[in-house]
Design a protein around this motif. Structure first.
Motif, PDB file in Angstrom:
ATOM      1  N   LEU A  91      -5.271  -9.573  -8.600  1.00 27.49           N
ATOM      2  CA  LEU A  91      -4.235  -9.453  -7.582  1.00 27.49           C
ATOM      3  C   LEU A  91      -4.799  -9.560  -6.167  1.00 27.49           C
ATOM      4  N   TYR A  92      -5.857  -8.793  -5.886  1.00 32.00           N
ATOM      5  CA  TYR A  92      -6.382  -8.773  -4.518  1.00 32.00           C
ATOM      6  C   TYR A  92      -7.475  -9.807  -4.286  1.00 32.00           C
ATOM      7  N   LEU A 139       5.040  -4.119  -0.747  1.00 35.48           N
ATOM      8  CA  LEU A 139       6.246  -3.468  -1.255  1.00 35.48           C
ATOM      9  C   LEU A 139       6.314  -3.714  -2.757  1.00 35.48           C
ATOM     10  N   ARG A 140       6.562  -2.679  -3.512  1.00 31.80           N
ATOM     11  CA  ARG A 140       6.509  -2.811  -4.976  1.00 31.80           C
ATOM     12  C   ARG A 140       7.765  -2.289  -5.647  1.00 31.80           C
ATOM     13  N   ARG A 143      -2.381   3.152  -8.874  1.00 27.59           N
ATOM     14  CA  ARG A 143      -3.471   2.273  -9.309  1.00 27.59           C
ATOM     15  C   ARG A 143      -3.556   1.029  -8.429  1.00 27.59           C
ATOM     16  N   LEU A 144      -2.448   0.634  -7.829  1.00 28.99           N
ATOM     17  CA  LEU A 144      -2.471  -0.504  -6.913  1.00 28.99           C
ATOM     18  C   LEU A 144      -3.264  -0.195  -5.653  1.00 28.99           C
ATOM     19  N   ALA A 145      -3.478   1.092  -5.381  1.00 30.24           N
ATOM     20  CA  ALA A 145      -4.194   1.512  -4.177  1.00 30.24           C
ATOM     21  C   ALA A 145      -5.704   1.588  -4.370  1.00 30.24           C
ATOM     22  N   LEU A 146      -6.180   1.413  -5.581  1.00 28.98           N
ATOM     23  CA  LEU A 146      -7.626   1.367  -5.861  1.00 28.98           C
ATOM     24  C   LEU A 146      -8.360   2.620  -5.386  1.00 28.98           C
ATOM     25  N   ASP A 147      -7.662   3.743  -5.355  1.00 28.72           N
ATOM     26  CA  ASP A 147      -8.266   5.022  -4.941  1.00 28.72           C
ATOM     27  C   ASP A 147      -8.726   5.035  -3.491  1.00 28.72           C
ATOM     28  N   VAL A 202      -1.472  -1.168   3.710  1.00 31.44           N
ATOM     29  CA  VAL A 202      -0.664  -0.020   3.330  1.00 31.44           C
ATOM     30  C   VAL A 202       0.259  -0.444   2.193  1.00 31.44           C
ATOM     31  N   LEU A 203       0.564   0.494   1.282  1.00 33.17           N
ATOM     32  CA  LEU A 203       1.434   0.237   0.139  1.00 33.17           C
ATOM     33  C   LEU A 203       2.645   1.155   0.220  1.00 33.17           C
TER      34      LEU A 203
END
Length: 411
Positions: free
Chosen positions: A156-157, A79-80, A344-348, A165-166
């Motif tokens: 981060l990861y 969650l962001r 961008r947090l999803a790394l494509d 999931v984001l």
């Protein structure tokens, strides 16, 4: 039949401490901080996450905050909320208006942090109802497009679990109480461009001895208006905005340079590339026509990627929002021309859902001119306006959207 996620979300948010959350929102609104300087905001969020039982880490990507709550087997849900404010002088007249001259939460990130803090606390308090891992992010510098990338680059990861999931959301104008979901492209890409025009400076009384970069810049600005109207097909949405021009030091001096800053909004890389090429061609052509001593410089600045929801993920979250808030409250407005760095947090590759929560106070909405939703939408204060003031009635619903979205995967 109501799903377990919807029932549990309603249970966990039935007794929200709404007055305390409203106080948090007012406090954050009074104390806006710019990109990568959200020290106070990050500290406030970190304190609340720690108090709720999260393993809390500050300083990720500069001023980013990460809260981690492990709660047995299950997926990891991110969650962001973004935290930064804008260089806008507030004109709302609110009793809790910004106390920092020239800086304002004009895009609602203070409300995002409030929603996140409330959702994180509610999920932690109700951890016996779900299983999995929560990764809660307070992200810096969304407005400049660098915050998400900075957190990724800061490991981060590597330092925290990689999410399955984001989920993210954004406050928006519109009659308070609606939830905009788009199962695909929801926000556009953005590219900032700076053009430096080189002329020959001199005395204002002898323009014939100079090459005036201001006149050339004016021609460039005028010509740029044809890029979208004459070079982009109507089916390919695009926006070009000249937001800043800077030149000169005195009325009687013709300067040696002029600078133009513009912003491009596009929904595909191909259109973006065509627009950049057109801007370059126009700048070079006008400088050549004016006899400038040097080619203009074209400098690409901040960039935002497109935001494209995973359809299955967004359908799933939208379905639980319909259950929690009513079927009529969830709608598909189509893609917006605004931009975000959330993807961008999803790394494509990681699936995500990103949605809007409308927030215009009823009295403001009803007083706005127009007879249909879009006419009123264009008339009320929008994000980045000095008059942007979300209704406090959205505090509790914005917590429920995050809680119900997370429980869709954790229940």
């Amino acid at each position: 039949m109501t799903s377990a996620a919807a029932r549990t979300a309603l249970d966990l948010t039935a007794d929200l401490a709404v007055p305390a959350l409203e106080d948090l929102y007012r406090d954050l609104h009074r104390h806006p901080e710019p990109a990568f300087k959200e020290h106070r905001t990050a500290g406030v969020l970190a304190q609340r996450l720690t108090a709720a039982g999260y393993e809390t880490t500050e300083g990720i990507g500069g001023t980013g905050v990460v809260g981690l709550l492990r709660n047995g087997d299950g997926p990891t849900v991110l969650l962001r909320a973004d935290m930064d404010a804008l260089p806008v002088e507030e004109r709302t007249g609110l009793p809790y208006a910004s106390t920092t001259p020239g800086l304002m939460h004009a895009c609602g990130h203070d409300l995002h942090v409030t929603w996140l803090a409330g959702a994180a606390a509610a999920l932690a308090a109700g951890r016996d109802t779900w299983s999995g891992t929560l990764l809660v992010l307070g992200q810096p510098a969304e407005e400049t497009g660098g915050g998400a990338a900075a957190m990724i680059e800061d490991g981060l990861y590597d330092r925290f679990p990689r999410p399955d999931v984001l989920l993210g959301q954004h406050v928006a104008p519109g009659p308070a109480g609606l939830y905009a979901h788009v199962p695909g492209l929801i926000m556009s890409a953005s590219t900032d461009v700076e053009i430096v025009v080189h002329g020959e400076g001199g005395h204002g009384s002898r323009p014939e001895t100079t090459v005036d970069p201001i006149v050339t810049a004016a021609h460039i600005v005028t010509r740029l208006q044809t890029v979208v109207s004459r070079e982009i097909a109507p089916r390919e949405s695009a926006v070009l905005t000249v937001g800043r021009i800077e030149a000169g030091t005195a009325p009687n001096i013709i300067p040696a340079t002029a600078r133009i800053w513009l912003n491009l909004r596009t929904q595909s890389p191909a259109v973006r590339d065509r627009m950049v090429a057109a801007v370059r061609r126009i700048a070079e052509g006008e400088c050549r026509a004016a006899g400038c001593p040097r080619e203009p410089e074209l400098i690409l600045g901040d960039e935002f990627p497109v935001t494209v929801n995973d359809p299955d993920t967004d359908h799933r979250v939208a379905a639980v929002h319909r259950e929690v808030f009513g079927a009529a409250t969830v709608f598909d407005p189509g893609p917006a021309m605004g931009s975000e760095d959330f993807s961008r947090l999803a790394l494509d590759e990681l699936p995500y859902s990103y949605w809007f929560v409308t927030s215009t106070p009823a009295e403001t909405w009803n007083a706005a001119p127009g007879t249909d939703l879009m006419e009123k939408f264009d008339a009320v204060p929008s994000n980045h306006s000095p008059h942007f003031a979300p209704d406090l009635s959205t505090v509790a619903p914005g917590v429920r959207t995050l809680v119900s979205g997370a429980l869709t995967y954790l229940t």
